[in-house]
Design a protein around this motif. Structure first.
Motif, short mmCIF file in Angstrom:
data_model
loop_
_atom_site.label_atom_id
_atom_site.label_comp_id
_atom_site.label_asym_id
_atom_site.label_seq_id
_atom_site.Cartn_x
_atom_site.Cartn_y
_atom_site.Cartn_z
N GLU A 160 35.48 70.38 1.08
CA GLU A 160 35.30 69.93 2.45
C GLU A 160 36.49 69.13 2.96
OE1 GLU A 160 33.41 69.87 6.02
OE2 GLU A 160 32.79 70.95 4.21
N GLU A 161 37.09 68.30 2.08
CA GLU A 161 38.21 67.48 2.55
C GLU A 161 39.43 68.34 2.89
OE1 GLU A 161 38.18 67.05 -2.06
OE2 GLU A 161 36.73 67.28 -0.41
N ILE A 162 39.58 69.47 2.18
CA ILE A 162 40.71 70.36 2.49
C ILE A 162 40.45 71.10 3.79
CG2 ILE A 162 41.98 72.40 1.70
CD1 ILE A 162 41.63 71.41 -1.15
N ALA A 163 39.23 71.60 3.96
CA ALA A 163 38.89 72.26 5.21
C ALA A 163 39.07 71.31 6.39
CB ALA A 163 37.45 72.76 5.16
N ASP A 164 38.64 70.05 6.24
CA ASP A 164 38.77 69.07 7.32
C ASP A 164 40.24 68.77 7.61
OD1 ASP A 164 36.07 68.87 7.67
OD2 ASP A 164 35.82 67.07 6.43
N TYR A 165 41.06 68.75 6.59
CA TYR A 165 42.50 68.51 6.80
C TYR A 165 43.09 69.56 7.74
CZ TYR A 165 47.51 68.83 5.91
OH TYR A 165 48.87 68.94 6.06
N TYR A 166 42.82 70.83 7.46
CA TYR A 166 43.38 71.88 8.31
C TYR A 166 42.75 71.89 9.70
CZ TYR A 166 45.94 73.75 4.34
OH TYR A 166 46.81 73.91 3.28
N ARG A 167 41.47 71.55 9.78
CA ARG A 167 40.80 71.53 11.08
C ARG A 167 41.32 70.38 11.97
NH1 ARG A 167 35.69 71.85 8.01
NH2 ARG A 167 34.90 74.00 7.99
N ASN A 168 41.54 69.23 11.34
CA ASN A 168 41.77 68.01 12.13
C ASN A 168 43.20 67.50 12.14
OD1 ASN A 168 38.94 67.94 12.57
ND2 ASN A 168 38.63 66.85 10.64
N GLU A 169 44.00 67.88 11.15
CA GLU A 169 45.34 67.29 11.03
C GLU A 169 46.47 68.30 11.13
OE1 GLU A 169 45.78 64.37 7.91
OE2 GLU A 169 43.60 64.23 7.67
N THR A 170 46.17 69.55 11.41
CA THR A 170 47.21 70.56 11.58
C THR A 170 46.92 71.39 12.83
OG1 THR A 170 46.22 72.44 10.41
CG2 THR A 170 47.27 70.74 9.06
N ASN A 171 47.92 72.17 13.21
CA ASN A 171 47.76 73.08 14.34
C ASN A 171 47.63 74.53 13.88
OD1 ASN A 171 48.01 71.06 16.39
ND2 ASN A 171 50.23 71.03 16.03
N VAL A 172 47.29 74.73 12.61
CA VAL A 172 47.15 76.08 12.08
C VAL A 172 45.95 76.77 12.74
CG1 VAL A 172 46.72 77.48 10.03
CG2 VAL A 172 48.16 75.44 9.87
N PRO A 173 46.15 77.95 13.33
CA PRO A 173 45.01 78.67 13.90
C PRO A 173 43.99 79.02 12.81
CG PRO A 173 47.08 79.59 14.68
CD PRO A 173 47.42 78.65 13.57
N ILE A 174 42.74 78.69 13.05
CA ILE A 174 41.68 78.94 12.06
C ILE A 174 40.66 79.89 12.66
CG2 ILE A 174 39.83 77.90 10.70
CD1 ILE A 174 41.45 75.32 10.63
#
Length: 225
Positions: A59-73
């Motif tokens: 969950e912490e890795i998923a949250d990192y990409y959701r909240n701290e990067t601009n990577v399209p998900i």
């Protein structure tokens, strides 16, 4: 202009092989798929896109990409009609890839492996050079006509061929230790497993008039250092 896309899926990943491909300048776009994102996170490699239902990602890795990067998900409900890897393959085609390498598609459950092999049909029909790779295997699809495999370019010392669902008539292998001439390749025997290029030959030529064949270039497991 050629464009290589690398999909990092959630199966078995050989660190040395995966990093060598991801850091190759030819790899212009990286798609992280579900648990494969954890490998990218651990090695501080930023993906171009992320695809998956996140059912196996911390969950912490998923949250990192959701909240701290601009990577399209592109996040999907786990109840869906296609695998995460298939969705990533289709995304690769919309991005205009001419070469596709799929990592993390092997190891673990055999049903996932077979689904990934079948998924190669999608880029194959689109004319894209696509292959599944791990430390021991390289898997691709070939069609009617002649396919030349040079000894100095083989991924490993062995190659095997299997029809993708249908019998292949007029199937030939020339320059191999076990040649074939005008053979009917069937999906229910193991005749064409673990062949090799003949010692006095520099290449093998596989030919057949029509149909689709799975080609596997393989090598034995590396010895432990």
């Amino acid at each position: 202009m050629s464009k290589r896309i690398v999909i990092v899926s959630g199966g078995q990943l050989d660190e040395e092989l995966t990093l060598s491909i991801l850091k190759d300048e030819k790899s212009q776009c990286i798609i992280g798929v579900d648990k494969g994102v954890e490998f990218l996170y651990a090695h501080q490699i930023m993906p171009s896109y992320i695809v998956g239902d996140f059912d196996s990602v911390k969950e912490e890795i998923a949250d990192y990409y959701r909240n701290e990067t601009n990577v399209p998900i592109r996040e999907f409900n786990p109840v869906k009609d296609a695998s995460d890897t298939e969705i990533a393959v289709r995304l690769s085609l919309t991005l205009g890839c001419s070469e596709l390498i799929i990592l993390g598609a092997t190891g673990g459950r055999i049903d996932h492996l077979w689904a990934n092999v079948q998924t190669l049909t999608i880029p194959y029909k689109a004319g894209v050079d696509a292959r599944i790779m791990d430390s021991q295997n390289m898997i691709c699809l070939i069609g009617g006509g002649d396919t030349h495999i040079r000894k100095d370019e083989l991924y490993g010392p062995y190659f095997s061929v299997f029809p993708l669902g249908e019998e292949i008539f007029g199937f030939n292998i020339e320059g191999a230790r076990y040649p074939l001439r005008n053979h009917t390749l069937t999906p229910y025997d193991s005749l064409c497993v673990s062949n090799q290029i003949a010692e006095d030959e520099e290449e093998v030529v596989i030919s057949f008039p029509s149909g689709t064949v799975i080609l596997m270039e393989t090598r034995d497991k590396r010895e432990q250092k």
